[in-house]
Design a protein around this motif. Sequence first.
Motif, mmCIF file in Angstrom:
data_model
loop_
_atom_site.group_PDB
_atom_site.id
_atom_site.type_symbol
_atom_site.label_atom_id
_atom_site.label_comp_id
_atom_site.label_asym_id
_atom_site.label_seq_id
_atom_site.Cartn_x
_atom_site.Cartn_y
_atom_site.Cartn_z
ATOM 1 N N PRO A 55 0.822 -1.211 0.000
ATOM 2 C CA PRO A 55 0.000 0.000 0.000
ATOM 3 C C PRO A 55 0.854 1.257 0.000
ATOM 4 O O PRO A 55 1.824 1.342 0.744
ATOM 5 C CB PRO A 55 -0.832 -0.106 1.289
ATOM 6 C CG PRO A 55 -0.153 -1.118 2.138
ATOM 7 C CD PRO A 55 0.590 -2.022 1.207
ATOM 8 N N ARG A 92 0.608 1.836 11.148
ATOM 9 C CA ARG A 92 1.036 1.376 9.818
ATOM 10 C C ARG A 92 2.531 1.080 9.857
ATOM 11 O O ARG A 92 3.331 1.931 10.233
ATOM 12 C CB ARG A 92 0.713 2.436 8.762
ATOM 13 C CG ARG A 92 -0.781 2.673 8.628
ATOM 14 C CD ARG A 92 -1.075 3.904 7.826
ATOM 15 N NE ARG A 92 -0.638 3.774 6.448
ATOM 16 C CZ ARG A 92 0.036 4.714 5.808
ATOM 17 N NH1 ARG A 92 0.391 5.819 6.421
ATOM 18 N NH2 ARG A 92 0.378 4.528 4.569
ATOM 19 N N ASN A 118 -3.841 -0.917 -6.927
ATOM 20 C CA ASN A 118 -4.486 -0.676 -5.625
ATOM 21 C C ASN A 118 -3.616 -1.116 -4.445
ATOM 22 O O ASN A 118 -4.117 -1.697 -3.482
ATOM 23 C CB ASN A 118 -5.841 -1.385 -5.544
ATOM 24 C CG ASN A 118 -6.831 -0.877 -6.577
ATOM 25 O OD1 ASN A 118 -6.794 0.293 -6.936
ATOM 26 N ND2 ASN A 118 -7.683 -1.752 -7.075
ATOM 27 N N GLY A 119 -2.340 -0.854 -4.547
ATOM 28 C CA GLY A 119 -1.466 -1.186 -3.431
ATOM 29 C C GLY A 119 -1.083 -2.640 -3.325
ATOM 30 O O GLY A 119 -0.669 -3.102 -2.265
ATOM 31 N N ILE A 120 -1.223 -3.380 -4.404
ATOM 32 C CA ILE A 120 -0.704 -4.756 -4.437
ATOM 33 C C ILE A 120 0.246 -4.865 -5.628
ATOM 34 O O ILE A 120 -0.109 -4.480 -6.745
ATOM 35 C CB ILE A 120 -1.828 -5.807 -4.570
ATOM 36 C CG1 ILE A 120 -2.700 -5.793 -3.318
ATOM 37 C CG2 ILE A 120 -1.246 -7.202 -4.786
ATOM 38 C CD1 ILE A 120 -3.809 -6.812 -3.334
ATOM 39 N N ASP B 46 -4.218 1.666 5.650
ATOM 40 C CA ASP B 46 -3.669 0.773 4.624
ATOM 41 C C ASP B 46 -4.745 -0.209 4.172
ATOM 42 O O ASP B 46 -5.231 -0.999 4.978
ATOM 43 C CB ASP B 46 -2.493 -0.041 5.205
ATOM 44 C CG ASP B 46 -1.184 0.723 5.155
ATOM 45 O OD1 ASP B 46 -1.126 1.762 4.466
ATOM 46 O OD2 ASP B 46 -0.213 0.272 5.809
ATOM 47 N N PRO B 48 -4.613 -2.516 1.134
ATOM 48 C CA PRO B 48 -4.104 -3.089 -0.112
ATOM 49 C C PRO B 48 -5.158 -3.947 -0.807
ATOM 50 O O PRO B 48 -5.816 -4.758 -0.162
ATOM 51 C CB PRO B 48 -2.905 -3.931 0.343
ATOM 52 C CG PRO B 48 -3.072 -4.131 1.814
ATOM 53 C CD PRO B 48 -3.842 -2.955 2.311
ATOM 54 N N GLY B 49 -5.312 -3.727 -2.113
ATOM 55 C CA GLY B 49 -6.246 -4.518 -2.900
ATOM 56 C C GLY B 49 -7.634 -3.915 -3.000
ATOM 57 O O GLY B 49 -8.503 -4.471 -3.660
ATOM 58 N N VAL B 50 -7.854 -2.769 -2.358
ATOM 59 C CA VAL B 50 -9.193 -2.176 -2.353
ATOM 60 C C VAL B 50 -9.275 -1.068 -3.401
ATOM 61 O O VAL B 50 -8.408 -0.208 -3.473
ATOM 62 C CB VAL B 50 -9.538 -1.607 -0.956
ATOM 63 C CG1 VAL B 50 -10.857 -0.847 -0.985
ATOM 64 C CG2 VAL B 50 -9.593 -2.735 0.065
ATOM 65 N N ALA B 100 -3.559 4.169 -4.375
ATOM 66 C CA ALA B 100 -2.594 3.067 -4.268
ATOM 67 C C ALA B 100 -2.817 2.226 -3.014
ATOM 68 O O ALA B 100 -1.884 1.850 -2.322
ATOM 69 C CB ALA B 100 -1.161 3.591 -4.298
ATOM 70 N N GLY B 101 -4.083 1.947 -2.715
ATOM 71 C CA GLY B 101 -4.384 1.097 -1.569
ATOM 72 C C GLY B 101 -4.233 1.788 -0.225
ATOM 73 O O GLY B 101 -4.177 1.124 0.804
ATOM 74 N N VAL B 102 -4.172 3.104 -0.227
ATOM 75 C CA VAL B 102 -4.091 3.861 1.026
ATOM 76 C C VAL B 102 -5.251 4.862 1.070
ATOM 77 O O VAL B 102 -5.402 5.678 0.164
ATOM 78 C CB VAL B 102 -2.754 4.624 1.165
ATOM 79 C CG1 VAL B 102 -2.724 5.435 2.450
ATOM 80 C CG2 VAL B 102 -1.577 3.656 1.126
#
Lengths: 141, 123
Positions: A55, A92, A118-120, B46, B48-50, B100-102
């Motif tokens: 992320p 975090r 998306n942060g992956i 955080d 991630p993936g959302v 970016a997932g944040v």
Amino acid sequence: MIGFFGNSDTHDIWRDFERLMRDFDSGWPSLRQARSTQPGFTEHEDRYELLVPAPGMSSDGVELQVHGGVLSLRAQTKPALPEGYRATHLERPGYEYARSYRLPTNADTERVSAKLTNGILSVVVPKVVEAQPKRIAVKVS
Amino acid sequence: MPNVQARDTQSTAPSREASAAAPKVPTLQPSVDVYEAEGDYLVVVDLPGVSEKDLDLTLDKSELTLHASASWGGTSLQYGRSFSLPSLVDSDKLDASLNAGVLTLRLPKRPDAKPRKIAIGTA
């Protein structure tokens, strides 16, 4: 009630006990979750895929290399203190990876690709198309 | 001192019931940072993936609840967390952005909640 087991103490003990039971109840799913968001390879029919939680990571923070059948990943993201703010609660962790993976022999190391969504971070390693067994006719001389 | 409190989702009853009833989709508690400035709070989560369409934010009085679902390779997972907002937050002016997932939430304080300098007159 006043004494060794005053009201407030008893109350706290019950609360701790309840919390303990709750943690116990939810213990197994959370272990499973923890595993499900670790970097890891999955195998598909035509490819291998490495998924890495990242992320806030930009492509500048990722370095990927394939050399001699080994995939090396270096990636880093650090939560920065926003300017003009002070932190009141920090959880975090920031993500930092320095890992190498030996790829299977059928990995097509020429066609490795990676993307951030998306942060992956996902790294796709296609499999080489397996050569079909060839029948060799035996001639009789 | 009042502050934005991030709650532990697993200790709230609704999410436990939901996770028990629903087919086994694990619910994760996302990591949260809270920052404060004179005029507002920043809550950074955080996820991630959302993506935006899989994120649900609900504000009920001073309780802000976050639900999100993500696909992780072939598996699905969910994120859940709630926050109790101090009364000095102007909850009509919340602002959320996902990048970016944040997730970044900006919670402005009411103008009257900001510290004011008091002039001291001389007699």
